[in-house]
Design a protein around this motif. Structure first.
Motif, mmCIF file in Angstrom:
data_model
loop_
_atom_site.group_PDB
_atom_site.id
_atom_site.type_symbol
_atom_site.label_atom_id
_atom_site.label_comp_id
_atom_site.label_asym_id
_atom_site.label_seq_id
_atom_site.Cartn_x
_atom_site.Cartn_y
_atom_site.Cartn_z
ATOM 1 N N MET A 1 0.855 -1.186 0.000
ATOM 2 C CA MET A 1 0.000 0.000 0.000
ATOM 3 C C MET A 1 0.891 1.236 0.000
ATOM 4 N N THR A 2 0.771 2.073 -1.058
ATOM 5 C CA THR A 2 1.651 3.219 -1.201
ATOM 6 C C THR A 2 1.167 4.438 -0.431
ATOM 7 N N SER A 3 -0.131 4.521 -0.104
ATOM 8 C CA SER A 3 -0.668 5.675 0.598
ATOM 9 C C SER A 3 -1.666 5.216 1.647
ATOM 10 N N LEU A 4 -1.368 5.538 2.911
ATOM 11 C CA LEU A 4 -2.268 5.173 3.994
ATOM 12 C C LEU A 4 -3.578 5.944 3.874
ATOM 13 N N ARG A 5 -3.490 7.230 3.506
ATOM 14 C CA ARG A 5 -4.709 8.031 3.360
ATOM 15 C C ARG A 5 -5.596 7.460 2.248
ATOM 16 N N ARG A 6 -4.993 7.122 1.100
ATOM 17 C CA ARG A 6 -5.774 6.576 -0.007
ATOM 18 C C ARG A 6 -6.429 5.248 0.380
ATOM 19 N N PHE A 7 -5.674 4.416 1.109
ATOM 20 C CA PHE A 7 -6.225 3.137 1.550
ATOM 21 C C PHE A 7 -7.420 3.345 2.476
ATOM 22 N N LEU A 8 -7.289 4.256 3.432
ATOM 23 C CA LEU A 8 -8.384 4.494 4.371
ATOM 24 C C LEU A 8 -9.612 5.070 3.668
ATOM 25 N N ILE A 9 -9.399 6.013 2.761
ATOM 26 C CA ILE A 9 -10.534 6.640 2.069
ATOM 27 C C ILE A 9 -11.254 5.617 1.199
ATOM 28 N N ILE A 10 -10.489 4.833 0.427
ATOM 29 C CA ILE A 10 -11.115 3.821 -0.438
ATOM 30 C C ILE A 10 -11.851 2.789 0.402
ATOM 31 N N SER A 11 -11.239 2.365 1.505
ATOM 32 C CA SER A 11 -11.867 1.355 2.355
ATOM 33 C C SER A 11 -13.150 1.893 2.989
ATOM 34 N N VAL A 12 -13.098 3.107 3.545
ATOM 35 C CA VAL A 12 -14.276 3.671 4.206
ATOM 36 C C VAL A 12 -15.385 3.940 3.193
ATOM 37 N N LEU A 13 -15.032 4.504 2.032
ATOM 38 C CA LEU A 13 -16.047 4.766 1.013
ATOM 39 C C LEU A 13 -16.660 3.473 0.488
ATOM 40 N N SER A 14 -15.824 2.447 0.305
ATOM 41 C CA SER A 14 -16.343 1.160 -0.167
ATOM 42 C C SER A 14 -17.317 0.576 0.851
ATOM 43 N N ALA A 15 -16.931 0.614 2.135
ATOM 44 C CA ALA A 15 -17.824 0.107 3.177
ATOM 45 C C ALA A 15 -19.111 0.920 3.241
ATOM 46 N N LEU A 16 -18.982 2.252 3.099
ATOM 47 C CA LEU A 16 -20.158 3.121 3.131
ATOM 48 C C LEU A 16 -21.086 2.841 1.948
ATOM 49 N N MET A 17 -20.501 2.660 0.770
ATOM 50 C CA MET A 17 -21.324 2.361 -0.414
ATOM 51 C C MET A 17 -22.007 1.006 -0.274
ATOM 52 N N LEU A 18 -21.293 0.021 0.260
ATOM 53 C CA LEU A 18 -21.881 -1.307 0.425
ATOM 54 C C LEU A 18 -23.051 -1.254 1.406
ATOM 55 N N VAL A 19 -22.831 -0.569 2.539
ATOM 56 C CA VAL A 19 -23.908 -0.459 3.527
ATOM 57 C C VAL A 19 -25.090 0.304 2.957
ATOM 58 N N ASN A 20 -24.813 1.389 2.232
ATOM 59 C CA ASN A 20 -25.897 2.161 1.620
ATOM 60 C C ASN A 20 -26.659 1.344 0.584
ATOM 61 N N PHE A 21 -25.909 0.532 -0.181
ATOM 62 C CA PHE A 21 -26.559 -0.289 -1.198
ATOM 63 C C PHE A 21 -27.489 -1.322 -0.548
ATOM 64 N N ILE A 22 -26.975 -1.987 0.498
ATOM 65 C CA ILE A 22 -27.803 -2.981 1.184
ATOM 66 C C ILE A 22 -29.023 -2.324 1.827
ATOM 67 N N ALA A 23 -28.770 -1.153 2.452
ATOM 68 C CA ALA A 23 -29.887 -0.441 3.077
ATOM 69 C C ALA A 23 -30.894 0.016 2.029
ATOM 70 N N ALA A 24 -30.411 0.517 0.885
ATOM 71 C CA ALA A 24 -31.319 0.967 -0.174
ATOM 72 C C ALA A 24 -32.104 -0.195 -0.752
ATOM 73 N N LEU A 25 -31.414 -1.338 -0.933
ATOM 74 C CA LEU A 25 -32.112 -2.512 -1.470
ATOM 75 C C LEU A 25 -33.195 -2.979 -0.508
ATOM 76 N N HIS A 26 -32.844 -3.038 0.778
ATOM 77 C CA HIS A 26 -33.842 -3.443 1.770
ATOM 78 C C HIS A 26 -34.981 -2.435 1.836
ATOM 79 N N GLY A 27 -34.616 -1.147 1.790
ATOM 80 C CA GLY A 27 -35.644 -0.117 1.809
ATOM 81 C C GLY A 27 -36.537 -0.168 0.588
ATOM 82 N N TYR A 28 -35.941 -0.494 -0.566
ATOM 83 C CA TYR A 28 -36.725 -0.581 -1.796
ATOM 84 C C TYR A 28 -37.757 -1.717 -1.704
ATOM 85 N N ARG A 29 -37.277 -2.853 -1.241
ATOM 86 C CA ARG A 29 -38.204 -3.993 -1.126
ATOM 87 C C ARG A 29 -39.298 -3.710 -0.098
#
Length: 461
Positions: A1-29
């Motif tokens: 990993m060349t950048s700790l900041r880049r790793f943290l941002i990508i990881s947090v955003l990915s987790a946030l998008m995944l949670v939002n997607f699951i929540a949106a899917l559940h909310g949609y149904r």
């Protein structure tokens, strides 16, 4: 990993998008099921209204209505009493309750309701595609903002993580600004708990390095210094022994030569230690390189005269900001090397000049020179070309050019090695950066006067 900041941002955003997607899917149904219930409740209310309302006294269907929702009303005997314009003449659903049927090229959600009081059957139907379109438009209005807010969340996460990692930047800045000889403990005000182990480890390492460098410094300095005393005593005894031995004794001559060589080695070791850039207390001042070169020639003139060598001073009168003692040692080592390895009756030239705003100090000779392969090793400590069997027969310890390299590094200068005089021998140039040149502000008239004065000088020994 060349950048700790880049790793943290990508990881947090990915987790946030995944949670939002699951929540949106559940909310949609969940929202679609809730919408289905609401639409079905609406059909039930419509069916109850049609079952209770009095029928118009007409034999034909009513005027055109909303084609997305249709109804049929049948008597207890199954006779069609009334229907909407777009409803078929045949009963849509005879099975009580909700269902789905196809007619008029669409899929319909149907409700067949039997009024127990009047025996009247009411069938209402609503297009499925319209139900879904309406439900999805309502749901998407609540989901889209969640998706659109992700870039804003990414910027906020970037700023928050950047603020959280700012202590690392502060620590890196402190370490970057530390001088090579500064082994003091570092301190970061307001450092987070997670960074404290790193700071403690760095401070521990600095402490060990300081102790190690101090031991090495003391050993080299003390060893060389302590050797001076017995060498001086040996020289004194040799002087006394000369009166007791026959004149011209080969043993005495060899012993004297070896003691002189040992004394030279000790002095060079002391100079090597003193000129180390990491702890040399340099005192920079305006220095005339031409004057310093003249002093070096005077210092080594006897050695050159003994070998019938010609030594000259040429070039421009230039001034640099430097340490007088260190530059004097540099010149003496270069002139000593040139004289030592140049043949009997050879020629040595010292030149000071300005090239493209840089100051060049060159010591050149017409001796045997050195090979390209040897040029890469001559700055190694205790390395001598040909060892003790050099064709010149000159003694040495292999520290002279190491000292020159230390002093050049102390002044931020670079060393250039080329062919010497008449394309023979060796020319060693010390190139001082333009920032060290102290006569840059001279007017053109002053420079012309200097050049005129220089052209009249023809110093030759």
């Amino acid at each position: 990993m060349t950048s700790l900041r880049r790793f943290l941002i990508i990881s947090v955003l990915s987790a946030l998008m995944l949670v939002n997607f699951i929540a949106a899917l559940h909310g949609y149904r969940s929202s679609m099921l809730e919408a289905e219930n609401l639409f079905d409740q609406k059909l039930s209310e419509m069916a109850a209204q049609f079952a209770a309302m009095p029928l118009p006294n007409v034999e034909s269907p009513p005027s055109a209505d909303d084609e997305q929702m249709v109804f049929q009303i049948f008597s207890g005997e199954g006779k069609l009493l009334w229907r909407s314009v777009h409803a078929p003449a045949q009963i849509i659903s005879e099975v009580p309750g909700f269902g789905e049927h196809n007619f008029n090229d669409y899929r319909w959600r149907t409700l067949s309701y039997l009024n127990p009081n009047s025996g009247r059957r009411v069938v209402v139907a609503e297009r499925v595609d319209q139900r879904y379109r309406l439900a999805e438009s309502v749901i998407l209005e609540s989901v889209v903002p969640v998706v659109l807010v992700l870039p804003v969340a990414g910027i906020l996460i970037w700023l928050i993580i950047g603020h959280g990692l700012s202590s690392l930047g502060v620590l890196a800045g402190i370490l970057r600004r530390k001088s090579p000889d500064d082994f003091g403990a570092i301190r970061v005000d307001g450092a987070p708990v997670e960074l404290l182990p790193v700071i403690q480890s760095v401070n521990s390492m600095l402490s060990r390095l300081s102790a190690s460098f101090e031991r090495e410094r003391r050993f080299s300095a003390d060893a060389a210094h302590e050797l001076r005393t017995p060498i001086s005593a040996i020289k004194m005894h040799l002087h006394n022994v000369r009166d007791e031995l026959p004149n011209g004794s080969d043993s005495l001559r060899s012993l004297t030569k070896d003691v002189d060589r040992l004394a030279h080695l000790v002095e060079q070791m002391l100079l090597l230690h003193r000129t180390t850039p990491d702890h040399y207390p340099a005192k920079f001042e305006k220095i005339s390189l031409r004057s310093l070169a003249r002093d070096a020639i005077a210092e080594r003139y006897a050695d050159c005269a003994a070998k019938q060598q010609t030594i000259e001073l040429a070039g421009d009168a230039v001034t640099v900001d430097g340490d007088r003692f260190a530059l004097g040692i540099l010149l003496q080592n270069l002139v000593n090397n040139a004289s030592k390895y140049t043949q009997q009756g050879g020629r040595i030239e010292l030149r000071t000049e300005v090239k493209t705003s840089e100051v060049w100090l060159t010591v050149a000779d017409n001796g045997p020179g050195i090979s390209a392969e040897a040029k890469s090793r001559v700055f190694e400590r205790f390395y001598r070309l040909g060892g003790d069997r050099h064709s010149s027969g000159a003694s040495g310890c292999g520290l002279g050019l190491s000292i020159v390299e230390h002093i050049a590094e102390l002044h931020g200068a670079k060393i250039v090695m080329k062919s010497g005089l008449q394309s023979r021998g060796l020319a060693v140039s010390i190139v001082f950066p333009a920032s060290l040149r102290s006569d840059k502000a001279l007017t053109p008239n002053a420079k012309a006067k200097k050049a005129l004065g220089t052209s009249r000088e023809g110093e030759q020994a």
